[in-house]
Every structure is written in structure tokens, then in C-alpha cells.
Design a protein around this motif. Structure first.
Motif, PDB file in Angstrom:
ATOM      1  N   GLY A 107      -4.653   0.504  15.374  1.00 44.25           N
ATOM      2  CA  GLY A 107      -4.558  -0.352  14.197  1.00 44.25           C
ATOM      3  C   GLY A 107      -3.544   0.100  13.180  1.00 44.25           C
ATOM      4  O   GLY A 107      -3.305  -0.585  12.190  1.00 44.25           O
ATOM      5  N   GLU A 108      -2.933   1.263  13.413  1.00 50.21           N
ATOM      6  CA  GLU A 108      -1.925   1.727  12.462  1.00 50.21           C
ATOM      7  C   GLU A 108      -0.603   1.037  12.751  1.00 50.21           C
ATOM      8  O   GLU A 108      -0.327   0.621  13.866  1.00 50.21           O
ATOM      9  CB  GLU A 108      -1.738   3.240  12.591  1.00 50.21           C
ATOM     10  CG  GLU A 108      -2.962   4.022  12.192  1.00 50.21           C
ATOM     11  CD  GLU A 108      -2.952   5.410  12.792  1.00 50.21           C
ATOM     12  OE1 GLU A 108      -3.399   6.322  12.122  1.00 50.21           O
ATOM     13  OE2 GLU A 108      -2.517   5.571  13.932  1.00 50.21           O
ATOM     14  N   CYS A 109       0.232   0.980  11.711  1.00 48.49           N
ATOM     15  CA  CYS A 109       1.536   0.373  11.900  1.00 48.49           C
ATOM     16  C   CYS A 109       2.447   1.330  12.660  1.00 48.49           C
ATOM     17  O   CYS A 109       2.212   2.532  12.665  1.00 48.49           O
ATOM     18  CB  CYS A 109       2.154   0.053  10.547  1.00 48.49           C
ATOM     19  SG  CYS A 109       1.126  -1.080   9.605  1.00 48.49           S
ATOM     20  N   GLY A 132       8.040   2.648   5.422  1.00 45.29           N
ATOM     21  CA  GLY A 132       6.877   2.738   4.548  1.00 45.29           C
ATOM     22  C   GLY A 132       6.180   1.403   4.359  1.00 45.29           C
ATOM     23  O   GLY A 132       6.587   0.379   4.906  1.00 45.29           O
ATOM     24  N   CYS A 133       5.103   1.435   3.576  1.00 48.52           N
ATOM     25  CA  CYS A 133       4.323   0.209   3.361  1.00 48.52           C
ATOM     26  C   CYS A 133       3.776   0.222   1.934  1.00 48.52           C
ATOM     27  O   CYS A 133       4.032   1.143   1.175  1.00 48.52           O
ATOM     28  CB  CYS A 133       3.177   0.129   4.370  1.00 48.52           C
ATOM     29  SG  CYS A 133       1.884   1.347   4.066  1.00 48.52           S
ATOM     30  N   MET A 134       3.035  -0.823   1.583  1.00 45.15           N
ATOM     31  CA  MET A 134       2.459  -0.901   0.239  1.00 45.15           C
ATOM     32  C   MET A 134       0.953  -0.679   0.273  1.00 45.15           C
ATOM     33  O   MET A 134       0.271  -0.974  -0.696  1.00 45.15           O
ATOM     34  CB  MET A 134       2.736  -2.290  -0.356  1.00 45.15           C
ATOM     35  CG  MET A 134       4.166  -2.497  -0.783  1.00 45.15           C
ATOM     36  SD  MET A 134       4.699  -1.290  -1.991  1.00 45.15           S
ATOM     37  CE  MET A 134       3.629  -1.703  -3.366  1.00 45.15           C
ATOM     38  N   SER A 138      -7.684   3.078   4.990  1.00 51.44           N
ATOM     39  CA  SER A 138      -8.525   4.279   5.026  1.00 51.44           C
ATOM     40  C   SER A 138      -8.536   4.955   6.389  1.00 51.44           C
ATOM     41  O   SER A 138      -8.955   6.094   6.511  1.00 51.44           O
ATOM     42  CB  SER A 138      -9.956   3.922   4.615  1.00 51.44           C
ATOM     43  OG  SER A 138     -10.509   2.976   5.513  1.00 51.44           O
ATOM     44  N   TYR A 139      -8.079   4.252   7.436  1.00 53.80           N
ATOM     45  CA  TYR A 139      -8.112   4.812   8.789  1.00 53.80           C
ATOM     46  C   TYR A 139      -6.746   5.309   9.240  1.00 53.80           C
ATOM     47  O   TYR A 139      -6.583   5.768  10.365  1.00 53.80           O
ATOM     48  CB  TYR A 139      -8.597   3.739   9.790  1.00 53.80           C
ATOM     49  CG  TYR A 139      -7.782   2.468   9.748  1.00 53.80           C
ATOM     50  CD1 TYR A 139      -6.598   2.368  10.473  1.00 53.80           C
ATOM     51  CD2 TYR A 139      -8.177   1.399   8.961  1.00 53.80           C
ATOM     52  CE1 TYR A 139      -5.828   1.218  10.417  1.00 53.80           C
ATOM     53  CE2 TYR A 139      -7.417   0.235   8.903  1.00 53.80           C
ATOM     54  CZ  TYR A 139      -6.247   0.156   9.628  1.00 53.80           C
ATOM     55  OH  TYR A 139      -5.487  -0.985   9.560  1.00 53.80           O
ATOM     56  N   CYS A 140      -5.736   5.196   8.367  1.00 51.69           N
ATOM     57  CA  CYS A 140      -4.347   5.355   8.821  1.00 51.69           C
ATOM     58  C   CYS A 140      -3.796   6.747   8.551  1.00 51.69           C
ATOM     59  O   CYS A 140      -3.873   7.261   7.426  1.00 51.69           O
ATOM     60  CB  CYS A 140      -3.468   4.334   8.109  1.00 51.69           C
ATOM     61  SG  CYS A 140      -1.724   4.554   8.463  1.00 51.69           S
ATOM     62  N   ALA A 212       3.965  -7.619  10.424  1.00 52.44           N
ATOM     63  CA  ALA A 212       3.968  -7.941   8.987  1.00 52.44           C
ATOM     64  C   ALA A 212       2.513  -8.168   8.577  1.00 52.44           C
ATOM     65  O   ALA A 212       1.872  -9.089   9.079  1.00 52.44           O
ATOM     66  CB  ALA A 212       4.796  -9.192   8.730  1.00 52.44           C
ATOM     67  N   ASN A 213       1.994  -7.316   7.718  1.00 54.46           N
ATOM     68  CA  ASN A 213       0.583  -7.447   7.338  1.00 54.46           C
ATOM     69  C   ASN A 213       0.333  -8.749   6.571  1.00 54.46           C
ATOM     70  O   ASN A 213       1.202  -9.232   5.848  1.00 54.46           O
ATOM     71  CB  ASN A 213       0.161  -6.238   6.498  1.00 54.46           C
ATOM     72  CG  ASN A 213      -0.129  -5.047   7.373  1.00 54.46           C
ATOM     73  OD1 ASN A 213      -0.861  -5.159   8.354  1.00 54.46           O
ATOM     74  ND2 ASN A 213       0.457  -3.906   7.042  1.00 54.46           N
ATOM     75  N   PRO A 214      -0.872  -9.307   6.731  1.00 54.53           N
ATOM     76  CA  PRO A 214      -1.159 -10.616   6.118  1.00 54.53           C
ATOM     77  C   PRO A 214      -0.913 -10.664   4.606  1.00 54.53           C
ATOM     78  O   PRO A 214      -0.464 -11.683   4.086  1.00 54.53           O
ATOM     79  CB  PRO A 214      -2.644 -10.838   6.447  1.00 54.53           C
ATOM     80  CG  PRO A 214      -2.858 -10.084   7.718  1.00 54.53           C
ATOM     81  CD  PRO A 214      -1.986  -8.855   7.607  1.00 54.53           C
TER      82      PRO A 214
HETATM   83  S1  SF4 Z   1      -1.505   2.318   5.401  1.00 57.91           S
HETATM   84 FE1  SF4 Z   1      -2.024   0.407   6.476  1.00 57.91          FE
HETATM   85  S2  SF4 Z   1      -0.198  -0.874   6.222  1.00 57.91           S
HETATM   86 FE2  SF4 Z   1       0.406   1.243   5.750  1.00 57.91          FE
HETATM   87  S3  SF4 Z   1       1.204   2.109   7.687  1.00 57.91           S
HETATM   88 FE3  SF4 Z   1      -0.988   2.580   7.587  1.00 57.91          FE
HETATM   89  S4  SF4 Z   1      -2.024   0.897   8.690  1.00 57.91           S
HETATM   90 FE4  SF4 Z   1       0.042   0.220   8.167  1.00 57.91          FE
END
Ligand code: SF4
Length: 417
Positions: A107-109, A132-134, A138-140, A212-214
């Protein structure tokens, strides 16, 4: 980042596919360990030459399913006789080899390396548009390596896309942890503007937009859908990982979207495009997921019927907040995963079955497959295999019209017309 163990049986083609699986896993930040005991996931690339081999594959799959948290079964036997693993009650997921790297990601990007430069691989150009992301899921664990979104200017990315096309790229894959938030650090989400400019470059090519996250897509969904509708260069394909059909679980995952926003994105694309592919991901067995939450995910899956679905059984990543939560038992996770994977196979299989008898124009031949076949992508990024490619005189980089003659669960077969 996962620790994986991989075993490959059979011909050079299987070994080539395993090498590609490993290359993609390495690029996404996962690493190989010496045996199944130390691995988070095991990958079994199977062969099915004779009956004795089949028995060996079933036995080995059973052993690996007991030794690791997650087992992915791919290769010839998985594709030709995948049901035998279920009949033998083996707890593994049968996947096309192409799907294994994404299934491993938990589930991670995807992780791109710092200052990732474009890569040309055959006729495929990989273009990381940002890093990177915004979010702060909690699992990443990826987030620890990549940090907040850092978006280079549009002109820089367009220049890189142009260079790839001039170097021979026919398919540009736009990548990043979360392409939907490109530009957020500069106060303006501008993926749609970037895509528009790339599509205006001279040449015959296709562009595939990566994950691309929702949440990011939601704010620009109309602009984005308009660009998809306007440009033939863009594959009509959106990978928006929803991860759960329960807002409670999404909250615990610290995803930034709610189910309703995901549904609005799907609705907007449905209105703008007649034929497109929705790709999404679900994590099953998140520590706080109740039976009711799981039912909500199943209902969302049946309602939106994505044509491409990644189902990931939750596993803990060290150093993440979710790793400190009291987890669900392995049996619950396995049952939920099996239930969802069965529905996934039906939905995706029906999408490919519906293509049979139709003709697809300007399908891009993307890469060579096994035994004189080639893999192609139609306008919605559906995979179509053409066999006896040399007889038909087609090769990667060509655009062809295909009649769809047959299908498997995850791809169709076509013949040039
Ligand atoms: S925090 Fe969420 S959106 Fe950012 S890289 Fe990890 S899974 Fe993807």
C-alpha cells in the motif's frame, strides 16, 4: 520497504521475468534476503512442463505459504492452472508477474531515488516528475525516505519528456510517490497543466500517469478529466489507491481522503470518458479493520468495479505507527484477502471478456513477451498480447489495429487487422 525471497523454476523466460520483478522491487526500495524465514513476502515463479513439476510447485507453494506472511505465485502454472493452488487450499495470491512488484508494496507509494533522472528502457521512458508526498500514512515507511513533495518546474519536466521522446520513447511513464500533488509545494496543483504540455510535444507517443492519491486528484478532478478527454496521447488510465471503503479505517491509516472524495473522482472520470481504466489498491486486514469495515471495502469494490485492482494484505513495517497497533490474526487477514481477491478476479476478468470481438485502433506495442509474443496497450492501458509477432512483422514501438480474439483474467489476446 519489504524483505523478499524469490524462487524461479523453469525456462529462461521465467528467469527474465523474475529479473524484471527484482529490478522493479529494487527500484521501489525493497530488498532481497537469503531465505523465506527472514522475508516479509515470498515470490514463487512457477513452471508447469510435466505433471511431476506441477506436484513440486504445489508442494513448494504450500511450504512457502507456511514460512512467510505473504506468498505471491506467478509464472506459467499460476497463469494456466492458478485454480489448482486454491483447490489445494494454499494460502497464496496468484498474480501475473507484472503485478507482483505492486502487490509487494504493502500500500505504500513507489520510491524514486533522490534527484531521479529519466530512464529509457526499450521504448518506455520513465519520467519521475517529483519526489515526496503530502501525506503521513500511518503504515508507510517510504515517507521516511522521501519526505514532503518537492516539485521541479513544469518546463524542466517537459524538457525531460522531450528528450525521452527524441531518444526513442513511445510510452512515457510519469512517476512519483503521488503524482496528483505535483505542484502542491508551490501552492498550485498542476499535474493537468504538465500533462497538457507534454502531450503537445511533436511525435507519436503515449503517456501513462502513475499513482495519484485520491485527495490530490480530487481537487483537480475536472481539469484532469478534461485533459484526458482532449488528448489521445494520454492513456485513459487512473491509478488512485483508495485502500479502504471505511472512513474510520482511512482515518486510522491517516489517508487524507474520504470514500466520498474517491467516488467523486470516479464519477467525474466516468462522465468525461467513455472507455477508461480505473486502477485502485485495497489494504485488507489493517489492525483496526472490523468485519463491518471490510464489508464496506467489498461493497466499494463491487460498486466501482475497477478494471485493475491491487489487493495487499496488511503487514507491519518497522518504525511506523501502525506497527505499534495490535494486529489482526493471520487467519482473518487471509480470509479477507481471499474473499477480495476472488471478487477482483471476477471483475477484472469480466472487463477483459467484454473486449473480445471488438477492434482496438492505434494500440502501442510496448515490449517483447515470451515465445515470439509482444505486449501491447490500448487507449485505456488494457494489456493485449499478440502472438507470433514476427509473422505479423510487428515490434515494440509500432502502433497497430487489433481484433480482440480471446482473454485471460488480466489480459486479452489480439490479432492485427
Ligand atoms: S505517506 Fe502515504 S502518500 Fe506518502 S508515500 Fe507513504 S503511502 Fe504514499
Amino acid at each position: 520497504m519489504a524483505r523478499y525471497h524469490i524462487e524461479t523454476y523453469g525456462c529462461t523466460s521465467n528467469r527474465g521475468e523474475s529479473r524484471e520483478i527484482e529490478r522493479r522491487l529494487r527500484d521501489a526500495g525493497h530488498y532481497r534476503v537469503d531465505g523465506p524465514d527472514d522475508a516479509d513476502v515470498a515470490i514463487l515463479n512457477t513452471c508447469t512442463v510435466v505433471e511431476k513439476t506441477e506436484r513440486n510447485m504445489l508442494r513448494r507453494a504450500e511450504e512457502l505459504s507456511e514460512e512467510t506472511a505473504d506468498l505471491f505465485i506467478t509464472g506459467c502454472m499460476a497463469l494456466a492452472q492458478g485454480e489448482e493452488f486454491a483447490q489445494a487450499d494454499i494460502d497464496g495470491r496468484v498474480l501475473h508477474w507484472d503485478e507482483v512488484p505492486e502487490a509487494v508494496t504493502n500500500g505504500e507509494c513507489p520510491t524514486t531515488t533522490p534527484d531521479a533522472e529519466p530512464i529509457l528502457d526499450g521504448v518506455v521512458g520513465i519520467l519521475p516528475i517529483a519526489r515526496g508526498c503530502m501525506s503521513d500514512c500511518s503504515y508507510c515507511i517510504t515517507k521516511h525516505a522521501t519526505g514532503k513533495i518537492d516539485s521541479p518546474p513544469i518546463e524542466d519536466n517537459v524538457a525531460k519528456a522531450r528528450a525521452l521522446i527524441h531518444a526513442g520513447a513511445k510510452e512515457i511513464r510519469i512517476t512519483g510517490q503521488d503524482t496528483g500533488v505535483y505542484g502542491w509545494d508551490e501552492g498550485e496543483r498542476k499535474l493537468h497543466r504538465l500533462l497538457e504540455e507534454i502531450c503537445e510535444i511533436d511525435g507519436d507517443f503515449r503517456v501513462r500517469v502513475g499513482m495519484a492519491n485520491p485527495k490530490g486528484v480530487h481537487g483537480i478532478r475536472e481539469e484532469l478529466a478534461d485533459v484526458f478527454a482532449e488528448y489521445d496521447e494520454l492513456y485513459d488510465f487512473l491509478h488512485a489507491p483508495v485502500q479502504s471503503g471505511s472512513n474510520d479505517v482511512l482515518g486510522d491509516m491517516r489517508r487524507q481522503h474520504q470514500v466520498e472524495e474517491y467516488l467523486e473522482v470516479v464519477e467525474t472520470f466516468d462522465e468525461a470518458l467513455d472507455y477508461w481504466t480505473l486502477s485502485t489498491d485495497f489494504i485488507v486486514g489493517f489492525p483496526t479493520e472490523t468485519d463491518h469495515d471490510h464489508d464496506q471495502s467489498m461493497a466499494l469494490l463491487r460498486e466501482t468495479r475497477p478494471e485493475k485492482i491491487n489487493v495487499t494484505r496488511f503487514s507491519k513495517r518497522p518504525g511506523t505507527d501502525a506497527a505499534d497497533m495490535k494486529g489482526l490474526g493471520g487467519t482473518i487477514k487471509k480470509e479477507r484477502s481471499k474473499e477480495m481477491s476472488a471478487v477482483k478476479r471476477d471483475i477484472v476478468g469480466e472487463a477483459y471478456a467484454a473486449m473480445v470481438g471488438e477492434t482496438r485502433e492505434d494500440v502501442l506495442v510496448v515490449e517483447e513477451g515470451t515465445a515470439d509474443s509482444v505486449k501491447c496497450r490500448d487507449s485505456a492501458y488494457r494489456q493485449i498480447i499478440v502472438q507470433n509477432a514476427s509473422e505479423h512483422g510487428i515490434e515494440p514501438g509500432d502502433f497497430v489495429d487489433l481484433e480482440i480474439t480471446a482473454h485471460e483474467t488480466m489480459y486479452a489476446f489480439g490479432t492485427p487487422v
